[in-house]
Write an enzyme that holds these catalytic residues in place. Structure first.
Site, short mmCIF file in Angstrom:
data_model
loop_
_atom_site.label_atom_id
_atom_site.label_comp_id
_atom_site.label_asym_id
_atom_site.label_seq_id
_atom_site.Cartn_x
_atom_site.Cartn_y
_atom_site.Cartn_z
CG LEU A 56 -1.89 1.21 1.19
CD1 LEU A 56 -2.96 1.05 0.13
CD2 LEU A 56 -2.51 1.44 2.55
CE1 TYR A 57 6.34 5.13 1.58
CE2 TYR A 57 7.52 3.53 0.24
CZ TYR A 57 7.44 4.79 0.82
OH TYR A 57 8.47 5.69 0.63
CB ALA A 58 4.50 0.55 -3.64
#
Ligand SMILES: NC(=O)c1ccc[n+]([C@@H]2O[C@H](COP(=O)([O-])OP(=O)(O)OC[C@H]3O[C@@H](n4cnc5c(N)ncnc54)[C@H](O)[C@@H]3O)[C@@H](O)[C@H]2O)c1
Ligand SMILES: O=C(O)[C@H]1O[C@H](OP(=O)(O)OP(=O)(O)OC[C@H]2O[C@@H](n3ccc(=O)[nH]c3=O)[C@H](O)[C@@H]2O)[C@H](O)[C@@H](O)[C@@H]1O
Length: 376
Positions: free
Chosen positions: A183-185
């Site tokens: 989700l960071y990416a």
């Protein structure tokens, strides 16, 4: 709200810092640059702020000093900046009132946007903190920049993680970035698309920098090189992830000073395209660059270098990479940044880690857990 983290920032009520900013050296810019650095209490933000201040740019920071990792480290970084007369406003980039006030006080020519929820694996634990800072916060900041007069040029931190499952090496800016593994990416990729619309509709000058695993003094305690050092010194085990078929994981570890040079070069070239004070000379640029080191190193080799510097053998638990958002390797192609920014990383991992360990020992004054002090 758990996802907001505990922050120490006082209410914007009195905007108590206004006088401090007005009377401080930050806005007395020698070369025409006034830069708002978001995430200035962070690892990269502190180093970039110091570099800009050193060459005479006006620098004002904003950071919410949240407790994703030990806020006292962020405060120590703030003290260094303070000693150079660089002031960091305590506040959230989602706080439109604070941003508006800052832009009212200072005619920023540039924004170096580094505030974010960083960390790849933590996104499984606290997904909303990524939406809060990396998406909602980004939009609030862009809304402010869009309506500012003059419009500042924006340079911001994307991430090598946008390459996700891409297995074409080395990673080039033209490669696909539509298969994020965390989700960071995904929030960083969303940031690239969101900034594109602000460039397209409002003509904001945008430069997105895909940093590759940055390390160095004053670094981030949640990152492997840092937490490994801490555990090794405390005699605690470290967990080394291993990829599919027993393959070692590898990262294109990039030293902080090289990243800072890339950030500063981006600010300089962004202003060339827009003109000082945001006066546009042509269409506002939308640029994306890899900032990496071009020589990936495996995690076991990283551990070996730390062991040598610390003169202690690590207690290693080697485990198969959990499905937690990690990618097996990263490797930057930096020819675009080389060509357009003059970016040329110079630090090799053993020398850079030696500098990190030296800083770590001087900052924490650690011993080896048996009462013996350790010298690098
Ligand atoms: N360090 C790396 O290896 C690396 C690699 C790729 C990309 N990046 C990106 O570079 C940037 C800087 O990373 P870093 O390593 O210095 O991380 P960091 O966590 O040390 O710095 C980020 C700072 O932003 C602040 N912050 C977070 N959310 C905020 C909000 N909503 N409002 C105000 N302040 C907020 C934090 O308190 C922190 O001090 C981030 O955007 C990160 O995603 C870092
Ligand atoms: O380049 C990037 O874009 C990303 O770089 C880092 O992410 P990462 O490469 O995962 O950095 P570390 O957390 O320091 O991990 C480095 C390597 O060590 C491995 N690792 C990590 C932690 C651990 O306990 N054990 C372990 O083997 C990871 O799998 C990875 O291969 C930063 O933490 C991200 O914020 C950033 O966006």
């Amino acid at each position: 709200n758990r996802y907001l983290h505990r922050t120490s920032h006082r209410s914007a009520g009195g905007l108590h810092w206004e006088k401090q900013i007005r009377s401080s050296a930050q806005i007395r810019r020698k070369n025409g640059f006034s830069v708002l650095v978001t995430g200035a209490g962070g690892f990269v933000g502190t180093h970039v702020s110091l570099a800009l201040n050193k060459r005479g740019d006006g620098v004002v920071g904003i950071d919410n000093f949240n407790d994703y990792y030990d806020p006292s480290l962020k405060k120590s970084r703030r003290n260094i900046l303070r000693s150079k007369n660089v002031f960091i406003v305590e506040g959230d980039i989602n706080d439109q009132r604070i941003l508006a006030k800052l832009f009212e006080i200072v005619k920023f020519t540039h924004v170096m946007h580094l505030a974010a929820q960083a960390g790849v694996r933590y996104a499984m634990e606290n997904p909303n903190s990524y939406v809060h800072s990396n998406i909602a916060g980004l939009v609030t900041l862009l809304e402010q920049c869009k309506s500012a007069n003059p419009q500042p040029a924006i340079v911001w931190a994307s991430s090598s993680s946008v390459y996700g499952l891409n297995d074409k090496v080395p990673f080039s800016e033209a490669d696909r970035t539509d298969q994020p593994a965390s989700l960071y990416a995904a929030t960083k990729k969303a940031g690239e698309e969101i900034t594109h619309t602000y460039n397209h509709i409002y003509g904001l000058s945008i430069t997105g920098l895909r940093f590759f695993t940055v390390y160095g003094p004053w670094g981030r305690p949640d990152m492997a090189y840092f937490s490994f050092t801490r555990n090794i010194l405390q005699g605690k085990p470290i967990t080394v992830f291993r990829g599919k078929n027993g393959m070692d994981l590898a990262r294109d570890f990039t030293y902080i000073d090289d990243i800072v040079k890339g950030c500063v070069a981006s600010l300089d070239t962004a202003s060339k395209s827009t003109g000082l004070g945001g006066k546009k000379k042509g269409p506002a640029p939308y640029r994306i660059y890899n900032l990496g080191n071009t020589s990936p190193v495996t995690v076991p080799v990283l551990v070996g270098i730390l062991e040598k510097n610390l003169k202690i053998k690590a207690k290693k638990n080697v485990v198969d990479m959990p499905g937690n958002g990690d990618v097996p390797f990263t490797h930057a192609n930096i020819s675009l940044a080389q060509r357009e920014l003059g970016y040329k990383p110079t630090m090799d991992l053993p020398t850079g880690l030696k500098k990190f360990v030296k800083w770590y020992l001087s900052y924490y004054g650690y011993n080896d857990g048996k009462g013996n002090s350790v010298n690098s």
